[in-house]
Write an enzyme that holds these catalytic residues in place. Structure first.
Site, PDB file in Angstrom:
ATOM      1  N   ASP A   1       0.868  -1.188  -0.057  1.00 25.83           N
ATOM      2  CA  ASP A   1       0.153   0.050   0.100  1.00 25.83           C
ATOM      3  C   ASP A   1       0.847   1.202   0.021  1.00 25.83           C
ATOM      4  O   ASP A   1       1.582   1.392   1.004  1.00 25.83           O
ATOM      5  CB  ASP A   1      -0.859  -0.050   1.349  1.00 25.83           C
ATOM      6  CG  ASP A   1      -1.553   1.245   1.420  1.00 25.83           C
ATOM      7  OD1 ASP A   1      -1.368   2.256   0.703  1.00 25.83           O
ATOM      8  OD2 ASP A   1      -2.465   1.364   2.261  1.00 25.83           O
TER       9      ASP A   1
ATOM     10  N   CYS B   1      -8.937   6.288   9.975  1.00 25.38           N
ATOM     11  CA  CYS B   1      -8.971   5.111   9.163  1.00 25.38           C
ATOM     12  C   CYS B   1      -8.195   3.879   9.634  1.00 25.38           C
ATOM     13  O   CYS B   1      -7.582   2.875   8.648  1.00 25.38           O
ATOM     14  CB  CYS B   1      -9.182   5.028   7.610  1.00 25.38           C
ATOM     15  SG  CYS B   1     -10.358   6.087   6.906  1.00 25.38           S
TER      16      CYS B   1
END
Ligand code: PMP
Length: 415
Positions: A206, A372
């Site tokens: 990521d 998040c």
């Protein structure tokens, strides 16, 4: 405007390219320190969007009229620029998605559904963004895959011993964040890749917080998949990138079906277009992909080495100043060589939402919340953090404004 003492960038000149940076917020000059959420856009990107709509707007890949050809050429030219940005060997390894989240979901669906069975394992870390957790939880629900979470140290480093312990014969995928959006930690992805590959697993990186901020070379990283978003690197919203190692996309079935991704459609079934088109069903986000090229050009002109140097300089300056505030704790690595420019911190006894609200009154935009990353919040033992995050246009005087506003906040709560 003062230029930074040690930054390699001429931030005054850069700032002139960003119209929004000259606006005021609540009677103060905007101090935008929420770059990990999204960055501001230079005039070049805004102009590219307007130019596309004023001159070349058309659907792509299908038409043979002039506008369709122009739009198609402009859209397709961006793949090579993206490939260059991450050191990819072939532009056909680049799939445009909506964002990092969609890129990871694409892998979970198109690769995960076909290749993972009950009892197989996916290894993640405690510092992942929800977009690198929830797609795997959905996959686990579909096919019984087991998720395992590598731990982190109290000072915010990934524990490689934990990665080594968890990765084993049942591991099919290791999926890790390159640079944490909360702690700033830059993970030793190359080392993780060696562990994953030795076990016969693939590695997804990521890169949402690394591709915008440092030089990336997918081959050196040892990644099999890499995902990132245009909007965090000067580009428009609505564009993400999935890169996959040679041969992987070819071996995968489509994620979405529809126009543009087929070769032949018959009643009894269809065949797929070549990669990467197989993964870009329907009319894509043509205008924003084309404008993303202007962002990539902008960063290439500066040079990613210098982007990284600038961020190390301003992050070191900020961390030093933050450390000097009584009752302030910084989460994550202290050494700027090991971290990016996202700096999370807590003020004793003051909720991050209150901090952010008061700072906004001084025109200072930071982020407050769980970012998040609720697993990480639980690991840190906090409900939320404050986060200041930097980019190419931030200056030391803006850090000074942040520090002054924090001192005012502390004063308000002391009364
Ligand atoms: N991963 C990380 C580390 C992020 O910081 C973000 C954005 N905050 C994402 C993934 C998701 O990016 P997007 O919302 O653009 O899909």
């Amino acid at each position: 405007m003062k230029q930074q003492a040690h930054s390699p960038l001429d931030t005054s000149a850069i700032r002139r390219d960003f119209p929004i940076l000259s606006r005021e917020v609540n009677g103060h000059p905007l101090v935008y320190l929420d770059n990990a959420a999204t960055t501001q856009k230079p005039r070049q990107v805004i102009d590219a969007l307007v130019h596309y709509y004023e001159h070349s707007n058309s659907n792509i890949h299908r038409g043979i009229h002039t506008l369709a050809v122009e739009a198609t050429e402009q859209y397709e030219a961006v793949r090579a620029k993206v490939a260059r940005h991450i050191g990819a060997a072939d532009e056909r390894q680049i799939v445009f998605t909506r964002n990092t989240t969609e890129a990871i979901n694409l892998v979970a669906r198109a690769w995960g559904d076909a290749n993972l069975r009950e009892g197989d394992e996916v290894v993640l870390t405690e510092m992942e963004h929800h977009s690198n957790i929830v797609p795997w939880q959905l996959l686990a629900r579909r096919n019984g895959v087991r998720l395992r979470f590598a731990t982190i140290t109290d000072d915010g480093y990934l524990e490689m011993a934990s990665v080594r312990e968890l990765v084993g014969p049942r591991t099919r995928l290791v999926s890790v964040v390159h640079a944490s959006n909360v702690l700033g930690t830059i993970n030793p992805v190359t080392e993780v890749a060696e562990v994953a590959h030795a076990a016969g697993a693939l590695l997804l990186v990521d890169a949402a917080q690394s591709a915008p901020h440092m030089p990336i070379d997918v081959a050196n990283l040892g990644a099999d998949f890499l995902a990132f978003s245009a909007h965090k690197m000067l580009g428009p919203t609505g564009v993400g990138v999935l890169w996959a190692r040679d041969g992987l996309l070819e071996s995968m079935d489509p994620f979405l079906g529809g126009g543009d991704m087929i070769s032949v459609v018959k009643e009894e079934g269809s065949t797929w277009a070549d990669v990467p088109y197989k993964f870009e069903a329907g009319t894509p986000n043509i205008a924003d992909v084309i404008a993303f090229a202007a962002a990539l050009d902008y960063l290439a002109e500066i040079g990613m080495d210098r982007v990284r140097e600038h961020e190390k300089t301003i992050t070191a300056y900020a961390m030093d100043a933050l450390h000097r505030i009584d009752g302030l704790t910084i989460h994550g690595p202290a050494d700027v060589d090991d971290r990016g420019g996202a700096v999370s911190f807590a003020l004793d006894g003051i909720h991050p939402h209150d901090v952010s609200t008061i700072l906004d009154g001084y025109g200072v935009a930071i982020r407050a919340g769980h970012h998040c990353a609720q697993l990480l919040m639980r690991r840190l033992g906090v409900p939320a953090t404050n986060r200041a995050s930097f980019y190419i246009y931030n200056e030391e005087r803006e850090v000074d404004a942040l520090i002054d506003a924090l001192k005012q906040t502390i004063k308000v709560f002391a009364e």
